[in-house]
Write a protein that holds these residues in place. Sequence first.
Motif, PDB file in Angstrom:
ATOM      1  N   CYS A  47       7.416 -24.476   0.187  1.00  0.00           N
ATOM      2  CA  CYS A  47       6.362 -25.309   0.778  1.00  0.00           C
ATOM      3  C   CYS A  47       6.067 -24.837   2.187  1.00  0.00           C
ATOM      4  N   ILE A  48       4.829 -25.104   2.585  1.00  0.00           N
ATOM      5  CA  ILE A  48       4.424 -24.783   3.948  1.00  0.00           C
ATOM      6  C   ILE A  48       3.569 -25.942   4.450  1.00  0.00           C
ATOM      7  N   PHE A  49       3.708 -26.260   5.729  1.00  0.00           N
ATOM      8  CA  PHE A  49       2.791 -27.266   6.269  1.00  0.00           C
ATOM      9  C   PHE A  49       2.347 -26.892   7.671  1.00  0.00           C
ATOM     10  N   SER A  50       1.211 -27.457   8.040  1.00  0.00           N
ATOM     11  CA  SER A  50       0.749 -27.366   9.414  1.00  0.00           C
ATOM     12  C   SER A  50      -0.013 -28.641   9.740  1.00  0.00           C
ATOM     13  N   VAL A  51      -0.169 -28.889  11.031  1.00  0.00           N
ATOM     14  CA  VAL A  51      -0.819 -30.121  11.460  1.00  0.00           C
ATOM     15  C   VAL A  51      -1.762 -29.835  12.633  1.00  0.00           C
ATOM     16  N   VAL A  52      -2.886 -30.525  12.653  1.00  0.00           N
ATOM     17  CA  VAL A  52      -3.780 -30.502  13.815  1.00  0.00           C
ATOM     18  C   VAL A  52      -3.887 -31.940  14.316  1.00  0.00           C
ATOM     19  N   ARG A  53      -3.496 -32.138  15.578  1.00  0.00           N
ATOM     20  CA  ARG A  53      -3.521 -33.492  16.149  1.00  0.00           C
ATOM     21  C   ARG A  53      -4.870 -33.768  16.798  1.00  0.00           C
ATOM     22  N   LYS A  54      -5.093 -35.068  17.045  1.00  0.00           N
ATOM     23  CA  LYS A  54      -6.364 -35.484  17.654  1.00  0.00           C
ATOM     24  C   LYS A  54      -6.615 -34.763  18.976  1.00  0.00           C
ATOM     25  N   GLN A  55      -5.536 -34.626  19.763  1.00  0.00           N
ATOM     26  CA  GLN A  55      -5.705 -33.988  21.083  1.00  0.00           C
ATOM     27  C   GLN A  55      -6.139 -32.522  20.941  1.00  0.00           C
ATOM     28  N   ASP A  56      -5.658 -31.854  19.856  1.00  0.00           N
ATOM     29  CA  ASP A  56      -6.073 -30.473  19.607  1.00  0.00           C
ATOM     30  C   ASP A  56      -7.550 -30.431  19.216  1.00  0.00           C
ATOM     31  N   MET A  57      -7.946 -31.383  18.397  1.00  0.00           N
ATOM     32  CA  MET A  57      -9.349 -31.417  17.955  1.00  0.00           C
ATOM     33  C   MET A  57     -10.272 -31.668  19.148  1.00  0.00           C
ATOM     34  N   ASP A  58      -9.840 -32.565  20.041  1.00  0.00           N
ATOM     35  CA  ASP A  58     -10.636 -32.833  21.246  1.00  0.00           C
ATOM     36  C   ASP A  58     -10.703 -31.585  22.123  1.00  0.00           C
ATOM     37  N   PHE A  59      -9.564 -30.898  22.253  1.00  0.00           N
ATOM     38  CA  PHE A  59      -9.494 -29.704  23.097  1.00  0.00           C
ATOM     39  C   PHE A  59     -10.491 -28.643  22.627  1.00  0.00           C
ATOM     40  N   TYR A  60     -10.516 -28.406  21.313  1.00  0.00           N
ATOM     41  CA  TYR A  60     -11.425 -27.379  20.773  1.00  0.00           C
ATOM     42  C   TYR A  60     -12.824 -27.931  20.500  1.00  0.00           C
ATOM     43  N   GLY A  61     -12.964 -29.259  20.586  1.00  0.00           N
ATOM     44  CA  GLY A  61     -14.266 -29.885  20.316  1.00  0.00           C
ATOM     45  C   GLY A  61     -14.665 -29.757  18.850  1.00  0.00           C
ATOM     46  N   VAL A  62     -13.682 -29.953  17.950  1.00  0.00           N
ATOM     47  CA  VAL A  62     -13.980 -29.818  16.522  1.00  0.00           C
ATOM     48  C   VAL A  62     -13.879 -31.167  15.804  1.00  0.00           C
ATOM     49  N   GLU A  63     -14.561 -31.217  14.656  1.00  0.00           N
ATOM     50  CA  GLU A  63     -14.515 -32.404  13.801  1.00  0.00           C
ATOM     51  C   GLU A  63     -13.740 -32.061  12.536  1.00  0.00           C
ATOM     52  N   ALA A  64     -13.504 -33.081  11.717  1.00  0.00           N
ATOM     53  CA  ALA A  64     -12.718 -32.876  10.488  1.00  0.00           C
ATOM     54  C   ALA A  64     -13.302 -31.757   9.617  1.00  0.00           C
ATOM     55  N   SER A  65     -14.638 -31.684   9.530  1.00  0.00           N
ATOM     56  CA  SER A  65     -15.236 -30.679   8.630  1.00  0.00           C
ATOM     57  C   SER A  65     -15.033 -29.257   9.154  1.00  0.00           C
ATOM     58  N   ASP A  66     -14.655 -29.121  10.445  1.00  0.00           N
ATOM     59  CA  ASP A  66     -14.377 -27.789  10.992  1.00  0.00           C
ATOM     60  C   ASP A  66     -13.011 -27.269  10.530  1.00  0.00           C
ATOM     61  N   LEU A  67     -12.254 -28.133   9.861  1.00  0.00           N
ATOM     62  CA  LEU A  67     -10.905 -27.746   9.439  1.00  0.00           C
ATOM     63  C   LEU A  67     -10.881 -27.258   7.991  1.00  0.00           C
ATOM     64  N   ASP A  68     -12.042 -27.213   7.352  1.00  0.00           N
ATOM     65  CA  ASP A  68     -12.139 -26.720   5.968  1.00  0.00           C
ATOM     66  C   ASP A  68     -11.534 -25.332   5.871  1.00  0.00           C
ATOM     67  N   GLY A  69     -10.782 -25.114   4.814  1.00  0.00           N
ATOM     68  CA  GLY A  69     -10.269 -23.766   4.556  1.00  0.00           C
ATOM     69  C   GLY A  69      -8.867 -23.528   5.095  1.00  0.00           C
ATOM     70  N   ILE A  70      -8.395 -24.392   6.012  1.00  0.00           N
ATOM     71  CA  ILE A  70      -7.057 -24.146   6.584  1.00  0.00           C
ATOM     72  C   ILE A  70      -5.984 -24.274   5.496  1.00  0.00           C
ATOM     73  N   VAL A  71      -6.079 -25.331   4.683  1.00  0.00           N
ATOM     74  CA  VAL A  71      -5.042 -25.538   3.656  1.00  0.00           C
ATOM     75  C   VAL A  71      -5.063 -24.392   2.629  1.00  0.00           C
ATOM     76  N   ASP A  72      -6.249 -23.838   2.374  1.00  0.00           N
ATOM     77  CA  ASP A  72      -6.333 -22.730   1.414  1.00  0.00           C
ATOM     78  C   ASP A  72      -5.725 -21.455   1.978  1.00  0.00           C
ATOM     79  N   GLN A  73      -5.848 -21.275   3.284  1.00  0.00           N
ATOM     80  CA  GLN A  73      -5.221 -20.129   3.944  1.00  0.00           C
ATOM     81  C   GLN A  73      -3.693 -20.261   3.872  1.00  0.00           C
ATOM     82  N   LEU A  74      -3.188 -21.488   4.052  1.00  0.00           N
ATOM     83  CA  LEU A  74      -1.739 -21.715   3.970  1.00  0.00           C
ATOM     84  C   LEU A  74      -1.239 -21.462   2.536  1.00  0.00           C
ATOM     85  N   ARG A  75      -2.035 -21.881   1.572  1.00  0.00           N
ATOM     86  CA  ARG A  75      -1.640 -21.770   0.154  1.00  0.00           C
ATOM     87  C   ARG A  75      -1.350 -20.325  -0.272  1.00  0.00           C
TER      88      ARG A  75
END
Length: 322
Positions: free
Chosen positions: A219-247
């Motif tokens: 198994c592999i996991f990663s997390v993006v916290r609210k403060q990280d999203m604010d820092f980069y100025g991203v929304e939830a839809s900007d995170l598409d594809g991350i889980v597939d890259q981990l897979r």
Amino acid sequence: MQERKLMELAEAAGTIAIVGHVRPDGDCVGSCLAVCNYITEQYPEKTVDVYLETPPVKFSYLKQFERICSDPETGKLYDLCICLDSGDRERLGKNVVYLDAAKTSICIDHHITNQGYAAANFVKADASATCELLYDFLDEEKISRDVAECIYTGILHDTNVFKNSNTTERTMQVAGAMMAKGINFSRIIDESFYKKTYVQNQIMGRAVLESVLFLDGKCIFSVVRKQDMDFYGVEASDLDGIVDQLRITDGVEVAIFLHETENHVYKVSMRSNNFVNVSKVASYFGGGGHVRAAGCTMSGSVHDVINNLSAQIDKQIKEHEA
Ligand code: 5GP
Ligand code: MN
Ligand code: MN
């Protein structure tokens, strides 16, 4: 044919609401706009409204994208509510009001966890996408290029460009039929799937950099916290594809990606490669999805969330190895 039912209901209805799931993805936006475009082309006299949470702008090439309404007007009654790509009522979010108020309703979906919440339900868990399923409901000769672009987009996104294990011969036949309508498929693939903004690439890079292997590397996991999203100025839809890259990490059976939606509340995305049924894991925690791609929302610390998921996944791994 049962599939006639959608058009029979649409023909009988003067006013139609089309709704899809929260955080709409390509299959959700594609299926909602495919039905919207098809009905408005065939029956221009009817009132057709599409209600979705704000969809990602990368889908704005789809015809009538600007028609999507993201502010539900509570209490508006429709003759018919068409629910697409949503495995349960809760997934409709605030737009469930249109289902509840409508005189009748129909649900077309492909989630294995769908129990049938509309008046008429057409659920086929072996379809790669709701858009693939939708093809059976429409008259082939009446499918315009605009409708074909919507259907192709939905299939493309739910199969991760025709490479996930949910891709079947039928999937390719439907996609091929859409190509025959003259769509610019390579532009659609690049614009809506592969193209990333600079910050989307940055946050994916960071999530991959900080990912952690556990359960002996299965198994592999990663997390993006609210403060990280604010820092980069991203929304939830900007995170598409991350889980597939981990897979696609060598040796991994299950990939988990968490992003914090509120303090200590995490949206969980899971993918598996060969044998773990992640839909079962997600359902255990109140979510749902498909055998190889599922999700849920969990609260607590990241440590607690991963520990709880890990126990359920480990159980399946041990059963498999027994
Ligand atoms: P994703 O990880 O891409 O958000 O979702 C993967 C699959 O799981 C999708 O088919 C999606 O509909 C389903 N899914 C994700 N989150 C939830 C959830 O909270 N509840 C349910 N029922 N399904 C979910
Ligand atoms: Mn979807
Ligand atoms: Mn789907």
